[in-house]
Enzyme design. Structure first.
Site, PDB file in Angstrom:
ATOM      1  N   ASP A   1       2.527   5.237  -7.022  1.00 14.83           N
ATOM      2  CA  ASP A   1       3.804   5.132  -6.289  1.00 14.83           C
ATOM      3  C   ASP A   1       5.010   4.971  -7.200  1.00 14.83           C
ATOM      4  OD1 ASP A   1       1.751   3.382  -4.148  1.00 14.83           O
ATOM      5  OD2 ASP A   1       2.820   5.192  -3.541  1.00 14.83           O
TER       6      ASP A   1
ATOM      7  N   HIS B   1      -2.648  -2.596  -9.575  1.00 11.97           N
ATOM      8  CA  HIS B   1      -3.617  -1.907  -8.719  1.00 11.97           C
ATOM      9  C   HIS B   1      -4.900  -2.726  -8.684  1.00 11.97           C
ATOM     10  CE1 HIS B   1      -6.181   1.244  -7.046  1.00 11.97           C
ATOM     11  NE2 HIS B   1      -5.073   1.853  -6.710  1.00 11.97           N
TER      12      HIS B   1
ATOM     13  N   HIS C   1       0.856  -1.198   0.000  1.00 14.18           N
ATOM     14  CA  HIS C   1       0.000   0.000   0.000  1.00 14.18           C
ATOM     15  C   HIS C   1       0.888   1.244   0.000  1.00 14.18           C
ATOM     16  CE1 HIS C   1      -3.520   2.383   0.543  1.00 14.18           C
ATOM     17  NE2 HIS C   1      -3.850   2.085   1.779  1.00 14.18           N
TER      18      HIS C   1
HETATM   19  C1  SDX Z   1      -1.527   2.078  -3.477  1.00 17.61           C
HETATM   20  O1  SDX Z   1      -6.221   0.608  -3.241  1.00 17.61           O
HETATM   21  C2  SDX Z   1      -5.771   1.759  -3.520  1.00 17.61           C
HETATM   22  O2  SDX Z   1      -6.438   2.623  -4.044  1.00 17.61           O
HETATM   23  C3  SDX Z   1      -4.318   1.971  -3.133  1.00 17.61           C
HETATM   24  C4  SDX Z   1      -3.707   3.309  -3.576  1.00 17.61           C
HETATM   25  C5  SDX Z   1      -4.338   4.467  -2.855  1.00 17.61           C
HETATM   26  O3  SDX Z   1      -4.246   5.597  -3.376  1.00 17.61           O
HETATM   27  O4  SDX Z   1      -4.808   4.260  -1.697  1.00 17.61           O
HETATM   28  O5  SDX Z   1      -3.895   3.471  -4.976  1.00 17.61           O
HETATM   29  C6  SDX Z   1      -2.222   3.379  -3.281  1.00 17.61           C
HETATM   30  O6  SDX Z   1      -1.398   1.336  -2.544  1.00 17.61           O
HETATM   31  C7  SDX Z   1      -1.071   1.691  -4.868  1.00 17.61           C
HETATM   32  C8  SDX Z   1      -0.481   0.236  -4.930  1.00 17.61           C
HETATM   33  C9  SDX Z   1       0.954   0.274  -4.374  1.00 17.61           C
HETATM   34  N1  SDX Z   1       1.470  -1.093  -4.238  1.00 17.61           N
HETATM   35  C10 SDX Z   1       2.443  -1.571  -5.057  1.00 17.61           C
HETATM   36  O7  SDX Z   1       2.892  -0.954  -6.032  1.00 17.61           O
HETATM   37  C11 SDX Z   1       2.944  -2.959  -4.694  1.00 17.61           C
HETATM   38  C12 SDX Z   1       3.045  -3.820  -5.970  1.00 17.61           C
HETATM   39  N2  SDX Z   1       1.656  -4.086  -6.441  1.00 17.61           N
HETATM   40  C13 SDX Z   1       1.090  -5.389  -6.085  1.00 17.61           C
HETATM   41  O8  SDX Z   1       1.425  -5.798  -4.788  1.00 17.61           O
HETATM   42  C14 SDX Z   1      -0.404  -5.476  -6.429  1.00 17.61           C
HETATM   43  O9  SDX Z   1      -0.548  -5.042  -7.721  1.00 17.61           O
HETATM   44  C15 SDX Z   1      -1.424  -4.751  -5.564  1.00 17.61           C
HETATM   45  C16 SDX Z   1      -1.294  -5.104  -4.136  1.00 17.61           C
HETATM   46  C17 SDX Z   1      -1.316  -3.275  -5.749  1.00 17.61           C
HETATM   47  C18 SDX Z   1      -2.812  -5.187  -6.067  1.00 17.61           C
HETATM   48  O10 SDX Z   1      -2.941  -6.531  -5.784  1.00 17.61           O
HETATM   49  P1  SDX Z   1      -4.251  -7.370  -6.208  1.00 17.61           P
HETATM   50  O11 SDX Z   1      -5.340  -6.462  -6.676  1.00 17.61           O
HETATM   51  O12 SDX Z   1      -4.574  -8.307  -5.089  1.00 17.61           O
HETATM   52  O13 SDX Z   1      -3.808  -8.101  -7.486  1.00 17.61           O
HETATM   53  P2  SDX Z   1      -3.269  -9.586  -7.519  1.00 17.61           P
HETATM   54  O14 SDX Z   1      -2.198  -9.772  -6.483  1.00 17.61           O
HETATM   55  O15 SDX Z   1      -4.445 -10.483  -7.500  1.00 17.61           O
HETATM   56  O16 SDX Z   1      -2.528  -9.612  -8.955  1.00 17.61           O
HETATM   57  C19 SDX Z   1      -3.175 -10.089 -10.107  1.00 17.61           C
HETATM   58  C20 SDX Z   1      -2.054 -10.770 -10.872  1.00 17.61           C
HETATM   59  C21 SDX Z   1      -1.333 -11.852 -10.076  1.00 17.61           C
HETATM   60  O17 SDX Z   1      -0.804 -12.737 -11.053  1.00 17.61           O
HETATM   61  P3  SDX Z   1      -1.348 -14.285 -11.052  1.00 17.61           P
HETATM   62  O18 SDX Z   1      -1.041 -14.817  -9.643  1.00 17.61           O
HETATM   63  O19 SDX Z   1      -2.846 -14.182 -11.327  1.00 17.61           O
HETATM   64  O20 SDX Z   1      -0.577 -14.976 -12.126  1.00 17.61           O
HETATM   65  O21 SDX Z   1      -1.011  -9.804 -11.191  1.00 17.61           O
HETATM   66  C22 SDX Z   1       0.198 -10.190 -10.507  1.00 17.61           C
HETATM   67  C23 SDX Z   1      -0.184 -11.164  -9.420  1.00 17.61           C
HETATM   68  O22 SDX Z   1       0.914 -12.060  -9.177  1.00 17.61           O
HETATM   69  N3  SDX Z   1       0.759  -8.955  -9.970  1.00 17.61           N
HETATM   70  C24 SDX Z   1       2.036  -8.587 -10.050  1.00 17.61           C
HETATM   71  C25 SDX Z   1       2.109  -7.323  -9.476  1.00 17.61           C
HETATM   72  N4  SDX Z   1       0.908  -6.947  -9.049  1.00 17.61           N
HETATM   73  C26 SDX Z   1       0.073  -7.964  -9.343  1.00 17.61           C
HETATM   74  N5  SDX Z   1       3.108  -9.224 -10.579  1.00 17.61           N
HETATM   75  C27 SDX Z   1       4.286  -8.558 -10.509  1.00 17.61           C
HETATM   76  N6  SDX Z   1       4.439  -7.315  -9.973  1.00 17.61           N
HETATM   77  C28 SDX Z   1       3.375  -6.684  -9.442  1.00 17.61           C
HETATM   78  N7  SDX Z   1       3.522  -5.461  -8.937  1.00 17.61           N
END
Ligand code: SDX
Length: 403
Positions: A336, A280, A241
């Site tokens: 971010d 996201h 986050h």
């Molecule tokens: C913020 O919610 C908000 O609005 C948050 C925010 C706000 O203003 O409050 O926008 C601010 O927190 C932005 C996000 C910052 N976090 C990061 O950048 C961390 C990296 N991102 C990931 O951890 C992830 O994308 C999340 C946590 C942001 C979202 O996770 P989800 O919605 O649970 O998505 P998921 O894990 O189900 O991913 C779907 C697929 C998966 O692949 P499969 O297992 O289906 O094969 O995408 C992959 C994930 O493995 N994936 C990633 C990835 N993010 C998702 N693979 C590599 N790198 C990534 N960053």
């Protein structure tokens, strides 16, 4: 339990409230605060004016804004006893751990924040006194967010706390207190102040993200808003986050030169690494804030000089957006991805980046908290159910009889 169904993991498709504050269209990359497109607000508004808009639902008149700004800035002074609180942390404590604790401690200074009183002093729209009490707590939390953050910053450097001169803007007074370039005599830089104000505005709210949900979950028990805000701060601290802006820079530093980007992306595909700043839960295209942050970065680099990590970030950005692994998962840059490069160029220490997210997000948390406190029919405690999959009824076995 009949009729119960487990929500998708991580509340993937679960709405828990109706809200009029922020609108996100994740497929088309749209973000609006109370109906105003984020692009227009970033261009023409200010963080504190947007704070008023998010909390009270309309853009303020000059008089309304002047009163709001006066109240927030008046309540920005922290009780002198909090200085001892900040000095109680280890020299290398993470500033988000300090800030989270400071918000919770803040409530202990105000009798009317006592949860039991809170329960009796339910906020009602028809009772001007209780609304005034709620507004005062909102002014205090917004005003003190910068002061507590600056104290967390300075205590780590062994520097005394400073009180900014009266008459500075919200963001300027924060930069004055930080004096993050450590020159002892803060010299305003309009480009950097404007850049931070735009970043604050972009981070102000984002509907029901993990931290806003946490604030509402906690606040639904009618605990005081200081305690509720401290739980939101704890949730934002996580690298999935708000901690992602710090994680992005650590990722870029670990990659090093642009030529190392292809190998890093392969490691991400093997799930050995995470591509922080990408992906996201709601946006399935680029986060609209990321474009504004990127443009703001170019303005900042004109003053500070380019960050050597920028080339690596741009290579990573461009390659990931063309790579089927990321495209097929609809992974694009979020707010971010670029923001950390700005904070780094402005001279902030790495572990202070999530604090620069938390300070403006206090406004969004308060907007949602106020909306919940004033909702028709009053507050209902958030108490979800579960589907029980554990053992059936069984008899206790004394320890000497166990195998
Ligand atoms: C913020 O919610 C908000 O609005 C948050 C925010 C706000 O203003 O409050 O926008 C601010 O927190 C932005 C996000 C910052 N976090 C990061 O950048 C961390 C990296 N991102 C990931 O951890 C992830 O994308 C999340 C946590 C942001 C979202 O996770 P989800 O919605 O649970 O998505 P998921 O894990 O189900 O991913 C779907 C697929 C998966 O692949 P499969 O297992 O289906 O094969 O995408 C992959 C994930 O493995 N994936 C990633 C990835 N993010 C998702 N693979 C590599 N790198 C990534 N960053």
């Amino acid at each position: 339990e009949r009729g119960l169904r487990v929500a998708d993991r991580g509340f993937m498709n679960t709405a828990v409230i109706e809200s009029t504050i922020t609108y996100i269209d994740g497929d088309n990359g749209i973000l609006r605060y109370r109906g105003y497109p984020i692009e227009q607000l970033a261009e023409s508004s200010s963080f504190l004016e947007v704070a008023y808009l998010l909390i009270y639902g309309a853009l303020p008149s000059t008089r309304q804004f002047d009163l709001f700004e006066h109240e927030v800035m008046t309540h920005s002074i922290a009780h002198v006893d909090t200085e001892g609180f900040f000095h109680s942390f280890r020299y290398d404590a993470h500033p988000m751990a300090i800030l989270t604790s400071a918000f919770a401690a803040l409530g202990s200074y105000y009798a009317e924040a006592n949860p039991s009183l809170q329960g009796q002093a339910l906020f009602t729209k028809s009772d001007p006194a209780s609304l005034a009490n709620m507004d005062k707590q909102i002014y205090r939390l917004i005003g003190k967010a910068t002061t507590l953050a600056a104290m967390a910053y300075r205590v780590r450097q062994g520097r005394d706390f400073v009180v900014p001169p009266v008459g500075m803007s919200y963001t300027e007074s924060f930069l004055y207190q930080l004096d993050h370039l450590g020159e002892g005599d803060y010299r305003p830089n309009p480009v950097l102040s404007k850049a931070l104000d735009v970043l604050f505005l972009l981070h102000a709210d984002h509907e029901l993200n993990a931290s806003a949900t946490t604030v509402l979950q906690t606040g639904s028990s009618l605990v005081d808003p200081y305690s509720a805000i401290s739980t939101g701060c704890a949730s934002l601290y996580g690298p999935l986050h708000g901690g992602a802006n710090e994680a992005v820079i650590r990722m870029l530093i670990s990659i090093g030169k642009p030529e190392n980007v292809p190998a890093f992306l392969e490691a991400v595909k093997r799930r050995e690494k995470v591509l922080s700043g990408f992906g996201h839960r709601v946006y399935k295209t680029s986060d609209p804030r990321s474009f504004i942050v990127r443009r703001t970065a170019d303005e900042v680099f004109k003053v500070t000089g380019k960050d050597e990590l920028l080339e690596t970030a741009m290579k990573l950005h461009d390659m990931a957006l063309k790579d089927d692994y990321f495209v097929s998962r609809k992974l694009a840059p979020n707010v971010d991805f670029w923001s950390g490069l700005i904070y780094r160029a402005m001279g902030f220490p790495l572990d202070f980046f999530p604090v620069l997210f938390a300070v403006p997000r206090v406004v969004g948390w308060l907007a949602h908290w106020r909306q919940m406190m004033l909702q028709p029919g009053g507050v209902k405690i958030w108490r979800p159910r579960q589907i029980y999959l554990g053992a059936g009824k069984r008899e206790y076995v004394p320890i000497d009889k166990r195998k």
